[in-house]
Design a protein around this motif. Sequence first.
Motif, PDB file in Angstrom:
ATOM      1  N   PRO A  26       0.826  -1.232   0.000  1.00  0.00           N
ATOM      2  CA  PRO A  26       0.000   0.000   0.000  1.00  0.00           C
ATOM      3  C   PRO A  26       0.849   1.266   0.000  1.00  0.00           C
ATOM      4  CG  PRO A  26      -0.829  -1.568   1.616  1.00  0.00           C
ATOM      5  CD  PRO A  26       0.475  -2.111   1.128  1.00  0.00           C
ATOM      6  N   LEU A  27       1.967   1.255   0.735  1.00  0.00           N
ATOM      7  CA  LEU A  27       2.802   2.454   0.787  1.00  0.00           C
ATOM      8  C   LEU A  27       3.490   2.691  -0.554  1.00  0.00           C
ATOM      9  CD1 LEU A  27       3.939   4.771   2.528  1.00  0.00           C
ATOM     10  CD2 LEU A  27       5.964   3.363   2.834  1.00  0.00           C
ATOM     11  N   LEU A  28       3.959   1.617  -1.168  1.00  0.00           N
ATOM     12  CA  LEU A  28       4.643   1.792  -2.455  1.00  0.00           C
ATOM     13  C   LEU A  28       3.694   2.377  -3.507  1.00  0.00           C
ATOM     14  CD1 LEU A  28       6.743  -1.494  -2.447  1.00  0.00           C
ATOM     15  CD2 LEU A  28       7.555   0.843  -2.071  1.00  0.00           C
ATOM     16  N   TYR A  29       2.471   1.907  -3.492  1.00  0.00           N
ATOM     17  CA  TYR A  29       1.475   2.472  -4.419  1.00  0.00           C
ATOM     18  C   TYR A  29       1.247   3.951  -4.104  1.00  0.00           C
ATOM     19  CZ  TYR A  29       0.106  -1.798  -6.819  1.00  0.00           C
ATOM     20  OH  TYR A  29       0.111  -2.900  -7.619  1.00  0.00           O
ATOM     21  N   THR A  30       1.245   4.261  -2.805  1.00  0.00           N
ATOM     22  CA  THR A  30       1.025   5.658  -2.417  1.00  0.00           C
ATOM     23  C   THR A  30       2.174   6.543  -2.900  1.00  0.00           C
ATOM     24  OG1 THR A  30      -0.210   4.956  -0.490  1.00  0.00           O
ATOM     25  CG2 THR A  30       0.681   7.172  -0.414  1.00  0.00           C
ATOM     26  N   ILE A  31       3.399   6.045  -2.734  1.00  0.00           N
ATOM     27  CA  ILE A  31       4.557   6.852  -3.170  1.00  0.00           C
ATOM     28  C   ILE A  31       4.481   7.082  -4.684  1.00  0.00           C
ATOM     29  CG2 ILE A  31       7.075   6.824  -3.416  1.00  0.00           C
ATOM     30  CD1 ILE A  31       7.135   5.331  -0.682  1.00  0.00           C
TER      31      ILE A  31
ATOM     32  N   LEU B 141      -5.809   2.160  -5.657  1.00  0.00           N
ATOM     33  CA  LEU B 141      -5.234   0.807  -5.549  1.00  0.00           C
ATOM     34  C   LEU B 141      -4.508   0.656  -4.209  1.00  0.00           C
ATOM     35  CD1 LEU B 141      -3.839  -0.138  -9.060  1.00  0.00           C
ATOM     36  CD2 LEU B 141      -5.485  -1.409  -7.700  1.00  0.00           C
ATOM     37  N   ALA B 142      -3.814   1.724  -3.822  1.00  0.00           N
ATOM     38  CA  ALA B 142      -3.152   1.707  -2.504  1.00  0.00           C
ATOM     39  C   ALA B 142      -4.186   1.463  -1.416  1.00  0.00           C
ATOM     40  CB  ALA B 142      -2.425   3.031  -2.272  1.00  0.00           C
ATOM     41  N   ALA B 143      -5.307   2.189  -1.523  1.00  0.00           N
ATOM     42  CA  ALA B 143      -6.371   2.044  -0.525  1.00  0.00           C
ATOM     43  C   ALA B 143      -6.946   0.630  -0.547  1.00  0.00           C
ATOM     44  CB  ALA B 143      -7.463   3.070  -0.796  1.00  0.00           C
ATOM     45  N   LEU B 144      -7.122   0.098  -1.761  1.00  0.00           N
ATOM     46  CA  LEU B 144      -7.691  -1.253  -1.876  1.00  0.00           C
ATOM     47  C   LEU B 144      -6.746  -2.283  -1.239  1.00  0.00           C
ATOM     48  CD1 LEU B 144     -10.000  -3.004  -3.010  1.00  0.00           C
ATOM     49  CD2 LEU B 144      -8.677  -3.225  -5.115  1.00  0.00           C
TER      50      LEU B 144
ATOM     51  N   ARG C 270       4.370  -9.777  -3.238  1.00  0.00           N
ATOM     52  CA  ARG C 270       5.407  -9.734  -4.263  1.00  0.00           C
ATOM     53  C   ARG C 270       4.768  -9.443  -5.632  1.00  0.00           C
ATOM     54  NH1 ARG C 270       7.782 -14.280  -6.283  1.00  0.00           N
ATOM     55  NH2 ARG C 270       9.553 -13.776  -7.619  1.00  0.00           N
ATOM     56  N   LEU C 271       3.669 -10.149  -5.869  1.00  0.00           N
ATOM     57  CA  LEU C 271       2.966  -9.914  -7.138  1.00  0.00           C
ATOM     58  C   LEU C 271       2.402  -8.495  -7.196  1.00  0.00           C
ATOM     59  CD1 LEU C 271       0.995 -13.220  -7.875  1.00  0.00           C
ATOM     60  CD2 LEU C 271       2.988 -12.314  -9.063  1.00  0.00           C
ATOM     61  N   ALA C 272       1.929  -7.997  -6.050  1.00  0.00           N
ATOM     62  CA  ALA C 272       1.386  -6.632  -6.019  1.00  0.00           C
ATOM     63  C   ALA C 272       2.479  -5.626  -6.366  1.00  0.00           C
ATOM     64  CB  ALA C 272       0.787  -6.338  -4.654  1.00  0.00           C
ATOM     65  N   LYS C 273       3.703  -5.911  -5.916  1.00  0.00           N
ATOM     66  CA  LYS C 273       4.814  -4.990  -6.232  1.00  0.00           C
ATOM     67  C   LYS C 273       5.181  -5.082  -7.714  1.00  0.00           C
ATOM     68  CE  LYS C 273       6.523  -5.055  -1.511  1.00  0.00           C
ATOM     69  NZ  LYS C 273       7.428  -5.684  -0.535  1.00  0.00           N
TER      70      LYS C 273
ATOM     71  N   GLY D  46      -2.721  -2.244 -19.218  1.00  0.00           N
ATOM     72  CA  GLY D  46      -3.757  -3.282 -19.252  1.00  0.00           C
ATOM     73  C   GLY D  46      -3.267  -4.566 -18.607  1.00  0.00           C
ATOM     74  N   LEU D  47      -2.027  -4.920 -18.919  1.00  0.00           N
ATOM     75  CA  LEU D  47      -1.426  -6.127 -18.338  1.00  0.00           C
ATOM     76  C   LEU D  47      -1.335  -5.999 -16.815  1.00  0.00           C
ATOM     77  CD1 LEU D  47      -0.201  -8.689 -19.650  1.00  0.00           C
ATOM     78  CD2 LEU D  47       2.048  -7.644 -19.325  1.00  0.00           C
ATOM     79  N   GLY D  48      -0.963  -4.802 -16.378  1.00  0.00           N
ATOM     80  CA  GLY D  48      -0.858  -4.530 -14.935  1.00  0.00           C
ATOM     81  C   GLY D  48      -2.190  -4.763 -14.234  1.00  0.00           C
ATOM     82  N   PHE D  49      -3.247  -4.276 -14.839  1.00  0.00           N
ATOM     83  CA  PHE D  49      -4.562  -4.451 -14.202  1.00  0.00           C
ATOM     84  C   PHE D  49      -5.023  -5.911 -14.257  1.00  0.00           C
ATOM     85  CE2 PHE D  49      -4.937   0.224 -14.719  1.00  0.00           C
ATOM     86  CZ  PHE D  49      -5.167   0.509 -13.388  1.00  0.00           C
ATOM     87  N   LEU D  50      -4.640  -6.603 -15.340  1.00  0.00           N
ATOM     88  CA  LEU D  50      -4.963  -8.042 -15.407  1.00  0.00           C
ATOM     89  C   LEU D  50      -4.283  -8.782 -14.259  1.00  0.00           C
ATOM     90  CD1 LEU D  50      -4.849  -9.436 -19.055  1.00  0.00           C
ATOM     91  CD2 LEU D  50      -6.677  -9.624 -17.369  1.00  0.00           C
ATOM     92  N   LEU D  51      -3.009  -8.430 -14.050  1.00  0.00           N
ATOM     93  CA  LEU D  51      -2.271  -9.061 -12.954  1.00  0.00           C
ATOM     94  C   LEU D  51      -2.958  -8.735 -11.612  1.00  0.00           C
ATOM     95  CD1 LEU D  51       0.143 -10.626 -11.871  1.00  0.00           C
ATOM     96  CD2 LEU D  51       1.481  -8.509 -11.917  1.00  0.00           C
ATOM     97  N   GLY D  52      -3.422  -7.493 -11.486  1.00  0.00           N
ATOM     98  CA  GLY D  52      -4.126  -7.088 -10.261  1.00  0.00           C
ATOM     99  C   GLY D  52      -5.358  -7.955 -10.029  1.00  0.00           C
ATOM    100  N   ALA D  53      -6.100  -8.215 -11.121  1.00  0.00           N
ATOM    101  CA  ALA D  53      -7.298  -9.053 -10.997  1.00  0.00           C
ATOM    102  C   ALA D  53      -6.902 -10.456 -10.530  1.00  0.00           C
ATOM    103  CB  ALA D  53      -8.016  -9.120 -12.338  1.00  0.00           C
TER     104      ALA D  53
END
Lengths: 93, 784
Positions: free
Chosen positions: B337-342, B390-393, B408-411, B460-467
């Motif tokens: 969450p912090l990395l997404y925030t930064i 995404l950070a919040a999620l 790890r996958l989130a990073k 798009g790939l990033g969001f697929l990975l997120g899903a």
Amino acid sequence: MGREPVLYVSGWTALVVTAFLEVFLIMNGIVRNTLAFTISIAMIQSTIIAYIYQHLKYEESSVKMLPLTSFLMLLVLVSAAITSVLACTPYLG
Amino acid sequence: MGVLEWVKRWVTTTNHKDIGILYMVTSIYFFLVAGVLALVFRTQLAFPEEEILTGSEFNQAVTIHGLLMLLWFMSPFEIGLANYIMPLQIGARDLAFPRLNALSYWLYLASGLLLVAGFFVPGGAADMGWTLYAPQNVLLTGKGTVLAAVAIILLTASVTVGTVNMVVTIARMRAPGMTWSRVPMFTWGVLFSVLMMWLAFPPLAVGAAALLLDKLLGTAFLTSVEGGALLWDHLFWFFGHPEVYVLLLPALGAMADIVSVFARRQLYARRFLLIALFAATALSYLVWMHHMFITGTSLNVRKIFSVTTALISIPFEMATLALIMTLYKGRIVYRAPLLYTIAAIFFFILGGSTGVFQAAIILDRAFRGTYWVVAHFRYIMVGAVTLGLLAALYYWWPKITGRLYNERLAKIQLILLFIGINLLYLPQFLLIDMPRRYYTYPAEWKLLNQVSTLGSYIVGLGFLLGAYILYKSLRHGEKAPPNPWNAWGIEWTTPSPPPRHNYEGQPVVRSDGRIEYVSEASLAGSGVHIPDGGHSYTFHEHWSGNPALIGLALFITGLGIALSKALMLAGLALLIVAVARWVRDDYYSKFHEEEPGYMETWPFTGIDKNRLGMWVFVTSEMFLFGSLISVALFIMSRSLAWTPGYIHHDPYLGLLNTIILFSGTLFYSLGYYTYKNGARIKPLMLLMGTFFTGLLFLFIKSIEWTRLIAEGYTLSSGLQAQLYYVLTGVHAAHVLIGIIATLYLIFKMALDKNVSLTTLIMLGIYWGIVEIVWTILFPLFYLI
């Protein structure tokens, strides 16, 4: 009769008198700037309605702020929208 | 649980956590639709002179992409998160009005489906860009624009109901000890956001209604040469610019909470940050005309808006500094969450600094309509807001689902998104000479466009990975403890996921910041009713299918407006049934719930939640009418053909109607007074007076309309006539609603059902607005 009914009847009398006055003055051509005049009358009447009949008189200041904020923002929208094109305004010019 | 039971559970729920999940899942669905559209048009733009999409199809894709992303994905996702998290953060068991909360969601779903349905109707979806500029919105397009206008009006209804709920909940349902200085930043962000929605959406709805009338009834509000296009600009951007901050502030609030938790220190300059966000909220209403620098507005007005636009960057610079300074010297824990925030802060700085240029009139003229603006806006919306969300999620995911996820996958996902977003949007800054919304282009812009398209695929790939990460977490994720981040805040003191009633006992925040649980009985003193055999909390689960039914009815009505009268009538019939069922529940006080007396309520201590809700609603309604009136004044100020009202209308008949309306309120007030003093027959008679004066008002109005139409003064008689019919028509509809509400209360009182004084006061507030509006409409149309 208690104080509240007196207030309600007085408010109603004031509303009716201002409405009559508005029509009389405009229809007899006494008022020069009708838009400014009618908006002023509408503001007086609105204040009476909000204060007495919507019971704003009895609410705390934080509640009074809600319609006041809305009114001020409305003023911004209306005045900015109209003045933004005032240069080419035939009616109000 | 069988499929039917499962469906019934989700269709009838009013629990804030369920509604939050419904909002988030639905908004992700709309995000997917909008994302696929983006990939399609970016593919088109990968090669010059490409014709995968025709010009019209391309325009439809970009228009619906923009509308969905802003209005049906970002904002609703935040509302969903707020629904789930905000009550948990402040120690409430639900939102103030759970059934209205469900209604808000179903209206949102209906509106989004209507917008997307545009692709399947003759003429296709709306296709003039997400700003729906006039007069193209009226002249060039088909049924899809009608659906878009209906969708916007429904969304506004959803937002208004949601705003009332959020404001009242935060104002009056905070746990004991949860003073304003302790309210978490995310909740503050939500509050600022809904305060902006409160007054920003009504002008948009008025614009959409004008668009609808122009399309369906042939009025000329937006096509008139006397400023129709400018009128749309004003209405749209008065909403449009605050909307940017509507989206930004909840994300910023969540980021502030996250930074504070993972830097292991208190938020730097929290008080100044709050002042800055408050200033930004107020200023957000005063910057809209910088979107109109290239229209024919007066130079002096442009100068003022140039200054306010430059000013609004200051609060956000303060916010950015506060976040960075919190990290400085913090004991930082580098979790997802912090990395997404930064990353979001980084993108916010880039997007924000490229936006300041737009404050300068001369630069704005150069940048307007180019890819520079596209890039600046996407850095804020995708880079800052979406990554912030995404950070919040990722921050609250363990709380919501009770499952941990693969960090790890989130990073890795973040790396993909970071690279993708920069590849996607940085080249667009360099495409400053390419106008936006060109469906195809010459070879000179090829390379930059290709890099941009490559970036879109990576995103798009990033969001697929997120899903995949979230799916895997749900199926196989490790169980989450109540507080996986060692965070502070009430939401982390309850199990993950929280029980239906949120907490065992009532959370209380002590003066040193500790959170304790006490029984409600100990807070309320003796005499408190503790249900369910001695639980230490009071919680009533409500279920109702009526909100979904209303949503369905309005969806059918909306489709009918665009496609078929029969369908519209069917929808309206269903709506009447649904509303009647809703009122029946009220009649039996099915959802009535006493407010506990021990919650933090300052500065709204002397008012109950229903009355406060009514005031928030009515002031928004007042703004809706105000926007309509501003349309009238705008047209009047521009019109060469405006004639004094008394030429068309009888001012003395208007005066009579004015006095009748005033008298109705006098009857109501005296009725209220006698009821308060214990009388039972007198109030009934007096309310009957209100009822009949309302009917008389409508009767006189109908005589006026009939006479005017017979004389040939119709909708085709010009803008002045159109304004008269629309404004007095909307007003008459409000009178009719007041009459029905009054009749309902008369019946309830006559049948000895409990009618509270608050209910009567609420009726007075409503009638008051109806009157206030008339005090302006009467002189505007009869005297001036």
